[in-house]
Scaffold this motif. Structure first.
Motif, PDB file in Angstrom:
ATOM      1  N   ALA A 171       0.839  -1.196   0.000  1.00 49.70           N
ATOM      2  CA  ALA A 171       0.000   0.000   0.000  1.00 49.70           C
ATOM      3  C   ALA A 171       0.874   1.247   0.000  1.00 49.70           C
ATOM      4  CB  ALA A 171      -0.896  -0.010   1.228  1.00 49.70           C
TER       5      ALA A 171
ATOM      6  N   ASN B 263       5.959   3.754   1.394  1.00 45.27           N
ATOM      7  CA  ASN B 263       6.567   2.483   1.767  1.00 45.27           C
ATOM      8  C   ASN B 263       7.980   2.298   1.249  1.00 45.27           C
ATOM      9  OD1 ASN B 263       4.848   1.272   3.393  1.00 45.27           O
ATOM     10  ND2 ASN B 263       3.840  -0.006   1.843  1.00 45.27           N
TER      11      ASN B 263
ATOM     12  N   THR C 205       8.633  -7.257   0.885  1.00 44.56           N
ATOM     13  CA  THR C 205       8.494  -7.948  -0.407  1.00 44.56           C
ATOM     14  C   THR C 205       7.051  -7.877  -0.918  1.00 44.56           C
ATOM     15  OG1 THR C 205       7.923 -10.007   0.677  1.00 44.56           O
ATOM     16  CG2 THR C 205      10.256  -9.633   0.247  1.00 44.56           C
TER      17      THR C 205
END
Ligand code: ADP
Length: 434
Positions: free
Chosen positions: A382, A387, A393
């Motif tokens: 998300a 992020n 991963t």
């Protein structure tokens, strides 16, 4: 499957044929008995009315009928019988239809004769002078109808059986043939019966997920490999400064670690997907397992200065330990990774009835409402910009979801951006409920 369809159709056709056959025999028997009864009743009534006019009619006239006619006095002696010699006949006062006719005016009864195949229908009427006139005829039993036709029935049954087996074979082939010819690579190009549409749609979806997975895997592996190859190239060309070489080597090492983590996660998710995990169930103590995971993640907690609060009941259950370990590790690791500095993390473990409840609650960045349904998808991360600094991963939750499903459990998520996220896992205590 072909055998099962064949068996079902064969049993069905044979059962239906046998039911139809016996039902027809019963209807035939019923009609025939009804006919006989009507005839006997009518004849008795006619003869009774003649006898009321002329009590000696039978002695002086012959009545043309298939019925046996018996005239019995009010004391039970047989006065007349058109088929048997009356001198050999015993007193008939004990016959039920005679007793009832004397009391009620008329009566009927059905009694089996010596031979099983036939039974007799009696109808008796009390005459004005107190005598009783009684007529009787053979009526067939169901077996009486079936047994004389036994040869025909055996032949018909064999024919029905052969026909049923032939129909079952033909119908099975018709059902199975289009399934065997399905083009599984292009499910939607198949033109088969509508009942298969759902199956074909889910096959198509499956193929799509697989295609996307392969494309994602290549992409995800390419990114760190490109970095590794870039740094290695610079070093190989000898154009880097000596002091940079240490930095580049470290970058190559870091990227290789990322690559290894990704490959490990890809292997895990593929194994779970193909059900190739070792079904090594044992009784595990969830309290100890969670404490072990917390210990493993201690450095991560202290790096972000996160306060951990736990409420762990002593709960045990049957599960594949390493699979549940990885699933819970992912959730708790995320609760730290996506937490804010100095944030809080709560881990609660308890049980209710035969279920185990694990809740992991963080005070982190949260997840957008739109993203929530997607977080369990493979490679989904998300808010990528946010992020990009957080390692991952995008496979952790896919692995967790598969692992929980393998144990017949459920995983739910509640989240508010900027406030935090709660993951709730419910697992059955026993494997038998799988
Ligand atoms: P990743 O390796 O990116 O952590 P996951 O499959 O574990 O992959 O999670 C998928 C995405 O779900 C994450 O990239 C993150 O955006 C979101 N996510 C998972 N756990 C949390 C959490 N506790 N708080 C906020 N977002 C989360």
């Amino acid at each position: 499957m072909q055998k099962r369809i064949f068996k079902t159709i064969a049993i069905l056709t044979i059962t239906v044929s046998l039911i139809v056959f016996f039902a027809s025999a019963y209807i035939l028997f019923y009609k025939a008995s009804q006919n006989t009864m009507n005839t006997v009743q009518n004849e008795t009534k006619q003869i009774a009315s003649v006898l009321n006019e002329n009590p000696n009619y039978l002695e002086n006239n012959t009545v043309l009928t298939d019925s046996r006619i018996t005239l019995i006095s009010s004391t039970g002696e047989v006065i007349y019988d058109n088929t048997l010699d009356i001198s050999n006949l015993d007193i008939h006062k004990d016959r039920p239809e005679v007793i009832n006719a004397i009391n009620d005016g008329y009566s009927s009864s059905i009694r089996k004769s010596d031979s099983i195949q036939t039974q007799l229908y009696y109808y008796a009427i009390k005459l004005n002078n107190g005598n009783v006139i009684r007529l009787s005829q053979n009526t067939n039993t169901v077996w009486g109808i079936i047994i004389p036709q036994i040869n025909l029935i055996v032949i018909a049954t064999i024919l029905i059986l052969l026909l049923s087996l032939f129909i079952a074979n033909w119908a099975t082939k018709k059902i199975v043939e289009p399934i065997n010819k399905l083009d599984l690579q292009n499910p939607l190009s198949n033109k088969v019966y509508p009942e298969l549409t759902d199956l074909l749609l889910s096959l198509e979806e499956n193929n799509k997920v697989k295609r996307e997975f392969s494309a994602n895997v290549s992409h995800e592996l390419k990114t760190p490999l490109t970095s590794i190859s870039g740094y290695a190239e610079i070093m190989a060309n000898g154009i880097s400064k000596v002091e940079d070489q240490k930095i580049f080597s470290q970058k190559i090492y870091d990227e290789s670690q990322k690559l290894i983590n990704k490959i490990n996660d890809i292997i895990k998710v593929s194994k779970l997907d193909e059900n190739k995990v070792e079904q090594d169930y044992s009784i595990i103590n969830y309290k100890y397992l969670l404490e072990e995971i917390i210990q493993e993640l201690k450095p991560n907690l202290s790096n972000k200065n996160i306060t951990l609060e736990t409420e762990l009941q002593d709960v045990s259950g049957e599960a594949i330990r390493y699979i549940i370990h990885d699933a819970l590790y992912n959730i708790i690791q995320n609760g730290i990774k996506y937490n804010k500095k100095n944030g809080k993390l709560y881990i609660i473990l308890n049980q209710f009835n035969d279920k185990i409840y694990i809740r992991v609650k963080d005070t982190g960045i949260g997840i957008n409402q739109d993203d929530i349904p997607r977080i369990f998808e493979r490679f989904f991360r998300a808010d990528r910009s946010h992020n990009s600094k957080i390692e991952g991963t995008g496979l952790g939750l896919a692995i967790t979801k598969h692992s929980i499903a393998l144990h017949n459990g459920t995983i739910d998520v509640y989240s508010k951006p900027n406030e935090g996220t709660v993951f709730e896992i419910i697992l059955p205590k026993e494997k038998s409920s799988l």
